[in-house]
Design a protein around this motif. Sequence first.
Motif, mmCIF file in Angstrom:
data_model
loop_
_atom_site.group_PDB
_atom_site.id
_atom_site.type_symbol
_atom_site.label_atom_id
_atom_site.label_comp_id
_atom_site.label_asym_id
_atom_site.label_seq_id
_atom_site.Cartn_x
_atom_site.Cartn_y
_atom_site.Cartn_z
ATOM 1 N N UNK A 430 0.543 -1.156 -0.111
ATOM 2 C CA UNK A 430 -0.002 0.102 -0.227
ATOM 3 C C UNK A 430 0.897 0.983 0.361
ATOM 4 N N UNK A 431 1.964 0.934 0.770
ATOM 5 C CA UNK A 431 3.099 2.187 0.845
ATOM 6 C C UNK A 431 3.329 2.398 -0.552
ATOM 7 N N UNK A 432 4.297 1.197 -1.002
ATOM 8 C CA UNK A 432 5.328 1.395 -2.448
ATOM 9 C C UNK A 432 4.518 1.349 -3.380
ATOM 10 N N UNK A 433 3.251 1.147 -3.616
ATOM 11 C CA UNK A 433 2.094 1.796 -4.434
ATOM 12 C C UNK A 433 1.417 3.133 -4.862
ATOM 13 N N UNK A 434 2.225 3.722 -3.572
ATOM 14 C CA UNK A 434 0.554 4.740 -3.117
ATOM 15 C C UNK A 434 -0.822 4.048 -2.631
ATOM 16 N N UNK A 435 -0.989 3.255 -2.367
ATOM 17 C CA UNK A 435 -2.757 3.383 -2.145
ATOM 18 C C UNK A 435 -3.401 4.025 -1.030
ATOM 19 N N UNK A 436 -2.378 3.633 0.482
ATOM 20 C CA UNK A 436 -3.130 4.141 1.384
ATOM 21 C C UNK A 436 -3.861 2.660 2.803
ATOM 22 N N UNK A 437 -4.794 2.804 2.248
ATOM 23 C CA UNK A 437 -5.635 1.164 3.314
ATOM 24 C C UNK A 437 -5.227 -0.101 2.675
ATOM 25 N N UNK A 438 -5.080 -0.922 3.561
ATOM 26 C CA UNK A 438 -4.053 -2.093 3.097
ATOM 27 C C UNK A 438 -5.138 -3.408 3.710
ATOM 28 N N UNK A 439 -4.351 -3.872 4.540
ATOM 29 C CA UNK A 439 -5.222 -5.344 4.793
ATOM 30 C C UNK A 439 -4.577 -5.154 6.405
#
Length: 484
Positions: A430-439
């Motif tokens: 989520x950080x490396x691909x600039x998403x934000x929320x993950x699991x």
Amino acid sequence: MSLIRWPALLKILGYFVLALGASLAFPLLCGLLMVDEGIQPLAITLAVTLLSGGALASRFHREQHEFNHREGILLVILTWLAAGLIGALPFYLSSHFHSFTDAFFESISGFTTTGATVLSDIEAVPGSLLLWRSLTHWLGGMGIILLGIAILPLVGTGGMELYRAEFSGSRSEKLTPRIAETALALWKIYGALTLAGFVCLVIVGMSPFEAICHTFSTLGTGGFSTRNASIESFNSPTIEVVLIVFMLLAGVNFTQHYRLFVERRPKRFTRDRELRLYLLLTLGATLAVASTLLFDSVPALTSLRHALFQVVSILTTTGFSSANFENWAPFAQLILLALMFAGGCTGSTAGGLKISRIDLLLRVVMREFRKMVERRGVFAIHSNGRAVSEQTIQSLLNLVYISFLINFAACLLLTAFGVDVLTAIAAVAASMFNIGPGLGGVGPADNYGHLPMTVKWILAVCMLAGRLEFYALLVVCFPIFWKK
């Protein structure tokens, strides 16, 4: 002669700091109108940036030369670091962030359009700081550097090397003969889409303040919201539809927007292979996730609504949530996790590996299969009617290798600091691909505030590496970069 001409770099950095400082005037003015406690942190930051930026620009104002590629890369990194520090200052000076680490994490998450937050109670933060928080998405979405290259010719420095350094991992296409005109053309499109998004959100029921914040986050594909439960708290299908449309538009290559809106060539827009695959992937993933929700007895329209919103939000790396997808079936969660790696189109504000690269990677694999069967055959790979060079293919393979190597290394580091495996994998992706929320511990109903300080710095580096597409940040770590 020195290998790196620092005076000229510091001069341009000064102009960047001045421009970024000027952008603080907007949330500061809104803070004055709303009379909230964010006024003082923003005012202090504005003064600091104007003084420091002005000092650098005036001290080295006589310096003038064309950057080489090495200096362009270095300036890109310095500018992003400066943006992160400046963006962190209002947060750090407020009472809502517990440390400078948290403030910097929030800032770099904003400018890299990641949208990961350390805040547990977003609604307690003053409106002016929330506006600045969303504005960092908007500025970082199109690229701070892209704004800068428009003013470089005005201060006597060409911008082509900076343009190449910013888009080191992909093919950069100049839309106009002059780089400053290219930047201006893209910003006009970006501004027009922003205005349209704001008007549409106001029409469907958002307040003007929340509409501008969410528009900045949407067009920048960042995902910062003004509410703790993100878009779910609005419980409005019409708001979700508007956001879906503009998230999809933000995930499209801005070159194609230029072809459609400026050149008025809709056929070229619709014939773009990457665009078709982008929409096809959206449709396929939506149907797969919706079918999973249907299997869990969720009503058909509700299943389709939440599936489409979350697929578009994750695929475009925006990161808004209309539902807590951690409660969904593992199959649906795995699809969303895979979409985190995919991302939007090349040349968009979205993160991820990009659709065109994944398409090219699959073509390379298929070519290898054909070579195994027809050993004497020579097979060229084409994209949109053009042959793809072997150098481009090799660069792609290198990029994929580097991205997954860094991903694995970062996951190892996070687990070494006590983070569980699922949270580590999701947080790094989520950080490396600039998403934000993950699991796991960083799901849509959680935040990153509980993570150890060292882990936050590791993830901040991942955000920056992903935004700069790995090459620019990694190359400065090797001694060869600093040798003549």
